[in-house]
Design a protein around this motif. Structure first.
Motif, PDB file in Angstrom:
ATOM      1  N   PHE A 253     -21.041 -30.269   8.363  1.00 51.43           N
ATOM      2  CA  PHE A 253     -20.053 -29.638   7.505  1.00 51.43           C
ATOM      3  C   PHE A 253     -18.803 -29.400   8.344  1.00 51.43           C
ATOM      4  N   ASN A 254     -17.668 -29.878   7.854  1.00 54.52           N
ATOM      5  CA  ASN A 254     -16.405 -29.746   8.586  1.00 54.52           C
ATOM      6  C   ASN A 254     -16.539 -30.304  10.003  1.00 54.52           C
ATOM      7  N   GLU A 255     -17.206 -31.462  10.108  1.00 54.58           N
ATOM      8  CA  GLU A 255     -17.397 -32.225  11.344  1.00 54.58           C
ATOM      9  C   GLU A 255     -18.377 -31.572  12.318  1.00 54.58           C
ATOM     10  N   LEU A 256     -18.949 -30.439  11.958  1.00 49.19           N
ATOM     11  CA  LEU A 256     -19.853 -29.715  12.861  1.00 49.19           C
ATOM     12  C   LEU A 256     -21.250 -29.690  12.256  1.00 49.19           C
ATOM     13  N   LYS A 257     -22.274 -30.015  13.040  1.00 50.54           N
ATOM     14  CA  LYS A 257     -23.651 -29.994  12.547  1.00 50.54           C
ATOM     15  C   LYS A 257     -24.117 -28.559  12.322  1.00 50.54           C
ATOM     16  N   LEU A 258     -25.072 -28.397  11.414  1.00 45.83           N
ATOM     17  CA  LEU A 258     -25.646 -27.067  11.169  1.00 45.83           C
ATOM     18  C   LEU A 258     -26.210 -26.476  12.450  1.00 45.83           C
ATOM     19  N   LEU A 259     -26.760 -27.329  13.299  1.00 44.69           N
ATOM     20  CA  LEU A 259     -27.303 -26.847  14.571  1.00 44.69           C
ATOM     21  C   LEU A 259     -26.222 -26.166  15.400  1.00 44.69           C
ATOM     22  N   ASP A 260     -25.023 -26.748  15.434  1.00 41.07           N
ATOM     23  CA  ASP A 260     -23.950 -26.154  16.225  1.00 41.07           C
ATOM     24  C   ASP A 260     -23.450 -24.855  15.619  1.00 41.07           C
ATOM     25  N   TYR A 261     -23.447 -24.771  14.297  1.00 42.08           N
ATOM     26  CA  TYR A 261     -23.118 -23.482  13.666  1.00 42.08           C
ATOM     27  C   TYR A 261     -24.130 -22.418  14.105  1.00 42.08           C
ATOM     28  N   ALA A 262     -25.419 -22.783  14.104  1.00 43.66           N
ATOM     29  CA  ALA A 262     -26.463 -21.844  14.507  1.00 43.66           C
ATOM     30  C   ALA A 262     -26.324 -21.460  15.976  1.00 43.66           C
ATOM     31  N   ILE A 263     -25.990 -22.427  16.831  1.00 41.63           N
ATOM     32  CA  ILE A 263     -25.831 -22.156  18.256  1.00 41.63           C
ATOM     33  C   ILE A 263     -24.660 -21.217  18.500  1.00 41.63           C
ATOM     34  N   ASN A 264     -23.520 -21.468  17.836  1.00 39.00           N
ATOM     35  CA  ASN A 264     -22.355 -20.594  17.992  1.00 39.00           C
ATOM     36  C   ASN A 264     -22.658 -19.177  17.521  1.00 39.00           C
ATOM     37  N   ALA A 265     -23.368 -19.074  16.390  1.00 38.02           N
ATOM     38  CA  ALA A 265     -23.722 -17.747  15.867  1.00 38.02           C
ATOM     39  C   ALA A 265     -24.685 -17.028  16.807  1.00 38.02           C
ATOM     40  N   THR A 266     -25.642 -17.765  17.387  1.00 34.16           N
ATOM     41  CA  THR A 266     -26.599 -17.167  18.319  1.00 34.16           C
ATOM     42  C   THR A 266     -25.894 -16.581  19.531  1.00 34.16           C
ATOM     43  N   LEU A 267     -24.933 -17.315  20.073  1.00 25.86           N
ATOM     44  CA  LEU A 267     -24.206 -16.832  21.250  1.00 25.86           C
ATOM     45  C   LEU A 267     -23.406 -15.575  20.928  1.00 25.86           C
ATOM     46  N   ALA A 268     -22.640 -15.601  19.834  1.00 23.55           N
ATOM     47  CA  ALA A 268     -21.825 -14.443  19.465  1.00 23.55           C
ATOM     48  C   ALA A 268     -22.698 -13.241  19.121  1.00 23.55           C
ATOM     49  N   PHE A 269     -23.775 -13.481  18.369  1.00 21.45           N
ATOM     50  CA  PHE A 269     -24.660 -12.381  17.986  1.00 21.45           C
ATOM     51  C   PHE A 269     -25.375 -11.788  19.199  1.00 21.45           C
ATOM     52  N   SER A 270     -25.858 -12.634  20.107  1.00 16.20           N
ATOM     53  CA  SER A 270     -26.563 -12.145  21.296  1.00 16.20           C
ATOM     54  C   SER A 270     -25.660 -11.247  22.128  1.00 16.20           C
ATOM     55  N   ASN A 271     -24.386 -11.611  22.214  1.00 15.11           N
ATOM     56  CA  ASN A 271     -23.436 -10.800  22.964  1.00 15.11           C
ATOM     57  C   ASN A 271     -23.245  -9.429  22.320  1.00 15.11           C
ATOM     58  N   VAL A 272     -23.113  -9.405  20.989  1.00 18.11           N
ATOM     59  CA  VAL A 272     -22.952  -8.131  20.275  1.00 18.11           C
ATOM     60  C   VAL A 272     -24.197  -7.261  20.435  1.00 18.11           C
ATOM     61  N   ALA A 273     -25.381  -7.874  20.296  1.00 20.61           N
ATOM     62  CA  ALA A 273     -26.631  -7.115  20.425  1.00 20.61           C
ATOM     63  C   ALA A 273     -26.795  -6.536  21.832  1.00 20.61           C
ATOM     64  N   LEU A 274     -26.444  -7.313  22.853  1.00 25.42           N
ATOM     65  CA  LEU A 274     -26.524  -6.800  24.232  1.00 25.42           C
ATOM     66  C   LEU A 274     -25.555  -5.644  24.446  1.00 25.42           C
ATOM     67  N   LYS A 275     -24.351  -5.739  23.842  1.00 21.86           N
ATOM     68  CA  LYS A 275     -23.390  -4.646  23.976  1.00 21.86           C
ATOM     69  C   LYS A 275     -23.877  -3.389  23.267  1.00 21.86           C
ATOM     70  N   ARG A 276     -24.762  -3.552  22.304  1.00 21.73           N
ATOM     71  CA  ARG A 276     -25.340  -2.394  21.606  1.00 21.73           C
ATOM     72  C   ARG A 276     -26.696  -2.009  22.200  1.00 21.73           C
ATOM     73  N   ASN A 277     -26.938  -2.497  23.442  1.00 24.12           N
ATOM     74  CA  ASN A 277     -28.089  -2.086  24.252  1.00 24.12           C
ATOM     75  C   ASN A 277     -29.437  -2.521  23.695  1.00 24.12           C
ATOM     76  N   ASP A 278     -29.476  -3.633  22.995  1.00 25.78           N
ATOM     77  CA  ASP A 278     -30.751  -4.202  22.562  1.00 25.78           C
ATOM     78  C   ASP A 278     -31.125  -5.365  23.478  1.00 25.78           C
ATOM     79  N   LYS A 279     -32.401  -5.710  23.486  1.00 28.97           N
ATOM     80  CA  LYS A 279     -32.886  -6.860  24.244  1.00 28.97           C
ATOM     81  C   LYS A 279     -32.715  -8.114  23.388  1.00 28.97           C
ATOM     82  N   THR A 280     -32.226  -9.183  23.986  1.00 31.22           N
ATOM     83  CA  THR A 280     -32.054 -10.425  23.231  1.00 31.22           C
ATOM     84  C   THR A 280     -32.780 -11.570  23.920  1.00 31.22           C
ATOM     85  N   GLY A 281     -33.354 -12.430  23.100  1.00 30.05           N
ATOM     86  CA  GLY A 281     -34.018 -13.629  23.589  1.00 30.05           C
ATOM     87  C   GLY A 281     -33.742 -14.783  22.654  1.00 30.05           C
TER      88      GLY A 281
END
Length: 442
Positions: A253-281
């Motif tokens: 979609f818009n030249e980007l695979k669904l996998l890459d959308y998921a990867i970008n979201a995982t990175l941004a979300f993991s950063n937010v969760a770590l800043k809120r003092n949660d464990k991320t994996g």
């Protein structure tokens, strides 16, 4: 050979040749023009040699291409070119940067002119849509004098390799807003708390709207006005981003695979969760468990996740959800929040995996994230002008309805869901995370 490789004829020179040719042709009918034509020819030859002398007596051009250490996938990445001239005359230059083959762009050109000793900068942007290694070729600068007879080619910075990582720019955007507590500015909802968690933060003065059940009577008696206990979200809770790398995630979609959308979201979300003092994996799986990163509460842990995300690729096989369930049961023993990025196009595909999803949801808080087909939504919104268009629109509405039925089916089995447009994935994922934390579901 160095001279030959750098020597080019300017396009204006051919106009000079055309004028001389016209003069010689006219001299057939007007003989008086014939000696003038030869005089102009000798003059052009002298200027030709003089132009070579002007361009080759000094190293007249210096240039430098500034590349970031990493490019950010799906974002506009700035590239800076600095250049200057040492020529004593006004210099006309043409910049041609050899972009990586992944961009399939062969018409890059920037024209400029420089006065004596002048320095300038030129910025442009590139938008990669695949992770991996991108090689920038030669930075070519063609310089010519005001005579515009000869061009000299200068070559700088051959073959610079830059890796393209998941969207670091998007991660930094959410990072800044998470630190300053301004996530609502980019569409994140403020979640109303239902009850409160039991992790004590501080005692503060009562204000209108506070839960009267949290009144601290001892502190109230001591200060002679109402005081309440303030609680905060429980911290250090394990959260896993699970990415399906099977064939269903190759849809673009818009030249980007669904996998890459998921990867970008995982990175941004993991950063937010770590800043809120949660464990991320993180877990990536298809026919096998390709990547497993245990949940850890360290900001430096984000680099580990970033490197693992960089190497993820889609497979052309169906994913084994039974294997995922067995791996989680063996490796993740504490109740955790599981964000599963996958996609289902037919309800029959969902029903095949539903027993495994239900089993995971019994032990953890499972959120299944799948995608709307935005192209189908555009087709549904368009007007049907003939019988074939009506048929296509009806089929599109059927597929769209199936997506909503799949969401209801998952919710019926107690599984949290996100049905989202690909470009809104990150925002909707963080919204769901904040909602689950506010409701105290983990």
């Amino acid at each position: 050979m160095k001279f030959v490789k750098s020597f080019y004829i300017h396009s204006v020179f051919f106009w000079y040749i055309a004028i001389l040719s016209a003069c010689f042709m006219l001299s057939y009918w007007v003989p008086a023009i014939y000696p003038v034509a030869w005089l102009l020819t000798m003059l052009l030859l002298a200027l030709f040699l003089f132009d070579i002398y002007l361009l080759y007596t000094v190293e007249g051009i210096k240039a430098d291409r500034k590349l970031p250490q990493k490019l950010s996938n799906s974002d506009l990445n700035p590239i800076k070119i600095k250049y200057e001239t040492n020529y004593f005359f006004r210099t006309f230059i043409s910049i041609i940067d050899e972009l990586p083959v992944q961009f399939q762009k062969r018409d890059f050109r920037h024209e400029s002119d420089l006065l004596k000793g002048e320095k300038r900068e030129f910025d442009y942007t590139v938008r990669p849509v695949d992770r991996g290694e991108y090689v920038f070729g030669n930075l070519n600068i063609y310089a010519s004098s005001p005579l515009k007879i000869v061009k000299r080619r200068f070559v700088f910075q051959k073959d610079q390799m830059v890796p393209v990582y998941p969207s670091i720019i998007q991660m930094q955007q959410y990072d800044f807003l998470a630190i300053s507590n301004r996530l609502s500015e980019i569409g994140l909802k403020k979640i109303r708390r239902i009850g409160h968690t039991q992790e004590f933060e501080q005692i503060k003065e009562y204000v209108l709207g506070d839960d009267f059940r949290t009144i601290n009577w001892k502190a109230t008696a001591k200060h002679k006005h109402l005081m309440v206990n303030q609680y905060q979200d429980e911290r250090s809770q394990p959260i896993y981003s699970i990415i399906d790398t099977g064939r269903v995630m190759k849809m673009p979609f818009n030249e980007l695979k669904l996998l890459d959308y998921a990867i970008n979201a995982t990175l941004a979300f993991s950063n937010v969760a770590l800043k809120r003092n949660d464990k991320t994996g993180m877990i990536a799986f298809s026919k096998k468990i390709e990547t497993f990163v245990p949940a850890v509460q360290k900001l430096t842990h984000l680099n580990t996740i970033l490197e693992k995300l960089y190497n993820i690729a889609t497979e052309f096989t169906d994913s084994d959800f039974g294997l995922l369930y067995a791996h989680l049961k063996r490796k993740v023993t504490h109740r955790s929040l599981m964000l599963l990025y996958t996609n289902f196009e037919h309800i029959s595909a969902l029903k095949r995996q539903l027993p495994f999803l239900t089993a995971i949801a019994k032990q953890h808080v499972l959120v299944v994230i799948f995608f709307e087909n935005t192209e189908l939504e555009e087709l549904i919104a368009s007007d049907a002008e003939n019988l074939q268009a009506i048929y296509h629109k009806t089929i599109a509405e059927k597929f769209s309805l199936e997506k909503k039925l799949m969401q209801k089916e998952l919710q019926k089995h107690g599984i949290q869901t996100i049905l989202t447009k690909p470009e809104e994935l990150t925002i909707n994922t963080i919204n769901k995370y904040l909602e689950i934390k506010a409701r105290g579901l983990i």
